[in-house]
Every structure is written in structure tokens, then in C-alpha cells.
Design an enzyme around this catalytic site. Structure first.
Site, PDB file in Angstrom:
ATOM      1  CB  CYS A  58      -0.833  -0.138   1.097  1.00 61.27           C
ATOM      2  SG  CYS A  58      -2.471   1.201   1.050  1.00 61.27           S
ATOM      3  CG  HIS A  71      -3.665  -3.569   3.338  1.00 59.96           C
ATOM      4  ND1 HIS A  71      -2.751  -3.163   4.049  1.00 59.96           N
ATOM      5  CD2 HIS A  71      -4.475  -2.582   2.974  1.00 59.96           C
ATOM      6  CE1 HIS A  71      -2.718  -1.903   3.998  1.00 59.96           C
ATOM      7  NE2 HIS A  71      -3.586  -1.604   3.380  1.00 59.96           N
ATOM      8  CD  GLU A 127      -1.126  -6.254   5.293  1.00 56.48           C
ATOM      9  OE1 GLU A 127      -0.951  -6.666   4.434  1.00 56.48           O
ATOM     10  OE2 GLU A 127      -1.065  -5.041   5.737  1.00 56.48           O
TER      11      GLU A 127
END
Ligand code: XMP
Length: 558
Positions: free
Chosen positions: A128, A219, A221
Site C-alpha cells: 500500500c 493488503h 496480510e
């Protein structure tokens, strides 16, 4: 050949710390392959760390302004010679941020660090904001999107991705976006190549041509990025990680380090709480130095029903710890007498605890170290400069006692502590225990504390917690407990009017205690447990359930 992007001069200004006190950071020395995560203030940074660790690669998180050229110096086992910590770094991940690359004080990587990464050709993954920063440094445009994109999106691959982080991804994958700015890449003359787009943005992922440098606008994660784990795993493999960071690896390495640090004759004293962190830390220390570890478990009179006896028995019989139980309830009740102010109660309990612990520790000879169950989120928080939660009940203890602190779990996240604990054979009654605050029932009895109120709340709490276990709900909940309210309410029992106490039940789901949602019980369970409590605990005639999330409420009531 592509050029290393230069940091524009405006990035070298004062917002980049070039020298910081890294006392705590340099403690995290580990001669093991690692990933460095540079944190620009994203809410998800710790999650990146946990995902990397789940993929069996050790990683360290540093706030961007606390990470400089000295940060990775590693001393080599007592000979004071310094090793080159960079040689263990396999890759660098740049986190997201709430900043835009165009902000006047937009965060940046320290210049020397940046040069080091490029000189050593260390692979980079920008996430990001991290990706936008990379694109910006490589001369591409980062523009304010007309449409801000938050939440679910789908990416489509735009090139052959055999040797990129998108290798083996299906053509259309769900990811999680959270960005205001977007990247635009020139059609000609760019060092970057687009490797994925989404429905609403032209650059969802890119690579730097001829280098192992990647950026993703989304993202990977977060749980809702379905292909996130594969992307991170691809990056780790491209970075040459062997993915061998496992609990047993950690145990061997930590025990070896502890032996070296503590030496052959020093003793260590440590307070146990019955919780996961201090128990796992103690077992590791005991593995390293045996009975030179002296554990102290204090009954402050504010524990759960029978907890003191049960936990002490587990420590002695199952974990074979050298532990002394100190029963000093009256001391605490006397000190707390008449005090209703939550902060004052906390302070009294903390101060008394230190007094008791100090007295006990002084009776042990040759004690040079204080063991503590500090875990990685506490370390990251303190490096980040945020105030450590006032929850650290023994704050100030090491300074006061002039001891060196040993913290075997400094590198681990909570779920890793549990995995290590499992590997060490620690029983589930300790490992799966809900968190319980240091001041115990003292902050769950609103108003002043008396032995009678403690006894009443212990009974209520025991009925509640046992019911959770009986109904198979206990392990679905992060933390549950009962609170004794400082009010009376009218009831009717038999033919008589009653005017008795009210208790509240609390149960929350959470991952780290920083935010929490209420647990959605079946109504039947709440009805049943309320009945049991009112019927079995004399003095209680009303039970309520707390339906507040954190924020804006906290988990504890005081
Ligand atoms: P709050 O109430 O701040 O709690 O939402 C977050 C987590 O911290 C625990 N807690 C404490 N733990 N000493 C502790 O050791 C304390 O003074 C303390 N206060 C809160 C709380 O139980 C929850 O897990």
C-alpha cells in the site's frame, strides 16, 4: 541496468531519525535469517509480522524513524565483537501508512538504510503506502484517487508471473484494499512493470524490472485477501528464505542464549501470574538454568476461586518449577481498605506487590537477574514510543532492584507463545487460560474492596467460567469474567422482597485485547447461568450482560 532510486533531498530532513537510543532494539539479536518490516504507522503492521512468522520466517518490526544504520549491529556472544547484522536480512517489507507520499512530512526510510538495502540487493516488498513510496522513488506518479477504495476488490494478473510474488495465483483473486492514492505507471521508459490490475485501478501490483522489488496496492496480510498468504510466501521464497523458524528452533536457540547470558552461577528471580506468558518464560528459563530460577507466585487475595492452590500445583507437579507460593491476602485487603478510586486501587495493588516480591527476592542469594514474560507487541509498543499500558504491573521493579532483566519471549507474538508452550509440554489449563489482569478481582469489584465482596465475586465468577467450559464456549472467547457492581436492586425471592447486589457478566472476542467485540451468547446460556448464579450465590438478586465493544468501552470496568 536500472538505477537505484535516490531519496530526494526533502526526505533527508529532520523527520528521519538518524540516531536513536536502541537499547531495547539491539536486545533483539538473533543470528538467524530474518525479514525486516519497516513500519510507517499502518494499523496492520503487526499482522504482517505474524503472517511472516506463520510462514516460519523470523521477522523484526521497526518504526521507520527508529531504524538506522546502527540498528542491526549484533554482538557475537560476549566477545564484544560486532557482527554484521545485515548479513541475516533476506528481505525488507515496507508497511502501509495513513500518510500520502505527497504529505509535507511523509515518512521515509533512513537514507543510509536505503543505501544499504540497495547495495546488498535485498529484495523489497512495498505494501500500500510502501508500494506508493517505491513507485514515487522510481519516478512514477502517485495520484489522489477520485474514488477511495476500501474493502473487497478483485485483481487480475496482467503478465506472466512465474518469477514474481503473484506466481501460482488464479486469474481473478479477492484482495482487501484500503487506499486513497493510486499509482500510475508510464507506458514507456518506466523501470516498473505492472503485474496486476483491479476493476478500479490500473496498478494493483508491480515489479521493478530485473530486480526482486515488488509493490502491492492492497493488503496481503489481512484475512480477507484470499491470496495474501501465497503472495507473502512467494516473496519469502524469492528472497531466499529457508522457512525453518519453528517453535522447537526457537526453544533451542533461546535456551542456548539464556545459558550464555546468565552464566554458570547467577540466579534469576521471577514473579509468576498463572498466565501464559510468565509460565512459558519460566519454563524456558528453567530449561536453561534449572533450579537457579526462583519463581514467586503471590496470592494477593484477588485471584479467582481456588486459583492459587490449583496453579501452584500445576507449577510444581506438571512443570517442575522451583516456585514459592506466598499467601498475603490480608496485607492487600488492609492496604485497600476504604479505597474506591480505580487508579488508586491499581497503584496500591502494584506497590504492595513490589513490596512483597522484593522481600521474598532478598532472601535468595546471588540473584542478578529478573525474569519477565514481556512479549513482542509490548516491545514494539515501547520502541514506537507509545506509552506502555499501565497494565504492566511490575513497572519500575527492575530499576528499583538493580537487576538485569531477562525476557525470553521478547521476540514472540501471543499465538507463538502458545505454540512454544505447547512444544514445551505446558498443559492446556495454563496455555488456553483467558487473560486476567494483574490487579485481579480488585478492578472487577467496583468501589471499595472487602474480603466478603471478594468471596461473593469469586463464587459468581466460578459458576460463570465453569458453565462456559461445560458448554464448550470457553475457548471461543478471548476473555470472560464477572463484575460486582456497587448498587443494590429490588427482587423477590420466595415470598419476600429482597434488596441485594447486582453482577455483570462480560465476555469478549479479540486478538490482542486492543479492540474487542462482545461475544454473542445463545440466550438460553445467559438465562441458565443467570439462574444458577442467583440461586447459588447468596446476596445476588440480579445478573446483567455487558454489551459494549472496545472502543469506546474497555474490557475491564475499572
Ligand atoms: P482494557 O480494560 O484496557 O484491558 O480494555 C485490555 C486487556 O488488559 C487487561 N488489563 C490488565 N492487565 N494489569 C494487567 O496485567 C492491569 O492493570 C490491567 N488492566 C487491564 C485486561 O484484562 C484485558 O485483557
Amino acid at each position: 541496468m536500472s538505477q537505484q532510486p535516490q531519496l530526494p533531498s526533502s526526505y533527508e530532513d529532520n523527520n528521519i531519525a538518524t540516531s536513536t537510543s536502541n537499547d531495547k532494539v539491539t536486545n533483539l539479536e538473533l543470528t538467524h535469517e530474518k525479514i525486516i518490516i519497516i513500519d510507517f504507522g499502518s494499523q496492520y503492521t503487526q499482522l504482517i509480522g505474524r503472517k511472516v512468522r506463520e510462514l516460519n520466517v523470523y521477522c523484526e518490526i521497526y518504526p521507520y524513524d527508529k531504524f538506522n544504520e546502527n540498528t542491526l549491529k549484533v554482538s557475537s556472544g560476549g566477545e564484544n565483537a560486532e557482527q554484521d547484522g545485515w548479513s541475516f536480512v533476506r528481505g525488507v517489507i515496507l508497511s502501509g501508512s495513513h500518510h500520502s507520499v505527497h504529505d509535507e512530512h511523509s515518512p521515509r526510510v533512513n537514507e543510509q538504510v536505503w543505501n544499504e538495502i540497495h547495495k546488498r540487493q535485498i529484495p523489497i516488498l512495498g505494501i500500500c503506502f510502501g508500494a506508493q513510496m517505491l513507485a514515487h522513488l522510481y519516478g512514477e506518479q502517485v495520484v489522489s484517487s477520485v474514488i477511495r477504495e476500501y474493502g473487497r476488490a478483485h485483481i487480475q494478473l496482467t503478465s506472466n508471473n512465474e518469477d514474481t510474488i503473484l506466481s501460482q495465483l488464479s486469474g481473478d483473486s479477492q484482495v482487501w484494499m484500503s487506499h486513497g492514492d493510486s499509482i500510475l505507471i508510464k507506458e514507456e521508459g518506466s523501470q516498473l512493470e505492472i503485474i496486476a490490475k483491479s476493476d478500479s485501478i490500473p496498478v494493483a501490483a508491480f515489479k521493478v524490472k530485473g530486480k526482486k522489488i515488488f509493490g502491492v496496492q492492497f493488503h496481503p496480510e489481512v484475512h480477507h485477501s484470499h491470496c495474501g498468504k501465497l503472495i507473502l510466501s512467494n516473496f519469502l521464497k524469492l528472497a531466499g528464505c529457508s522457512c525453518t523458524w519453528t517453535p522447537s528452533h526457537f526453544i533451542d536457540e533461546t535456551v542456548k542464549n539464556l545459558k550464555q547470558t546468565i552464566g554458570e552461577s547467577d540466579h534469576v528471580v521471577m514473579a509468576l501470574s498463572g498466565g501464559v506468558d510468565s509460565s512459558v518464560a519460566a519454563v524456558l528459563l528453567q530449561k536453561a538454568i534449572g533450579d537457579r530460577l526462583h519463581c514467586i507466585f503471590v496470592d494477593n487475595g484477588l485471584l479467582r476461586l481456588n486459583e492459587f492452590e490449583q496453579v501452584l500445583e500445576t507449577y510444581r507437579d506438571s512443570l517442575h518449577l522451583n516456585v514459592k507460593g506466598v499467601e498475603v491476602s490480608t496485607l492487600f485487603y488492609d492496604a485497600l481498605k476504604g479505597e474506591s478510586d480505580p487508579e488508586k486501587k491499581r497503584k496500591i495493588i502494584g506497590a504492595k506487590f513490589i513490596e512483597v516480591f522484593e522481600k521474598e527476592a532478598q532472601q535468595i542469594s546471588n540473584v542478578k537477574h529478573l525474569g519477565q514474560g514481556t512479549i513482542y507487541p509490548d516491545v514494539v509498543e515501547s520502541i514506537g514510543g507509545a506509552t506502555i499500558k499501565s497494565h504492566h504491573n511490575v513497572g519500575g521493579l527492575p530499576e528499583k532492584m538493580h537487576m538485569k532483566v531477562v525476557e525470553p519471549l521478547r521476540l514472540l507474538f501471543k499465538d507463538e507463545v502458545r505454540r512454544v508452550g505447547k512444544e514445551l509440554g505446558i498443559p492446556d489449563n495454563i496455555l488456553l487460560r483467558h487473560p486476567f489482569p494483574g490487579p485481579g478481582l480488585g478492578i472487577r469489584i467496583l468501589g471499595d474492596i472487602t474480603a466478603e465482596k471478594v468471596e461473593l465475586l469469586q463464587k459468581v465468577d466460578a459458576i460463570y467460567v465453569n458453565s462456559l467450559k461445560e458448554e464448550g464456549l470457553y475457548n471461543q472467547i478471548w476473555q470472560a469474567g464477572a463484575i460486582l457492581l456497587p448498587i443494590h436492586s429490588v427482587g423477590v425471592q420466595g415470598d419476600g422482597r429482597t434488596y441485594e447486589k447486582v453482577v455483570a457478566l462480560r465476555a469478549v472476542t479479540s486478538v490482542d485485547g486492543m479492540t474487542a467485540d462482545i461475544f454473542h451468547f445463545p440466550w438460553e446460556f445467559l438465562g441458565k447461568v443467570s439462574n444458577k448464579i442467583i440461586n447459588q450465590v447468596k446476596g445476588v438478586n440480579r445478573v446483567v450482560y455487558d454489551i459494549s465493544t472496545k472502543p469506546p468501552s474497555t474490557i475491564e470496568w475499572e
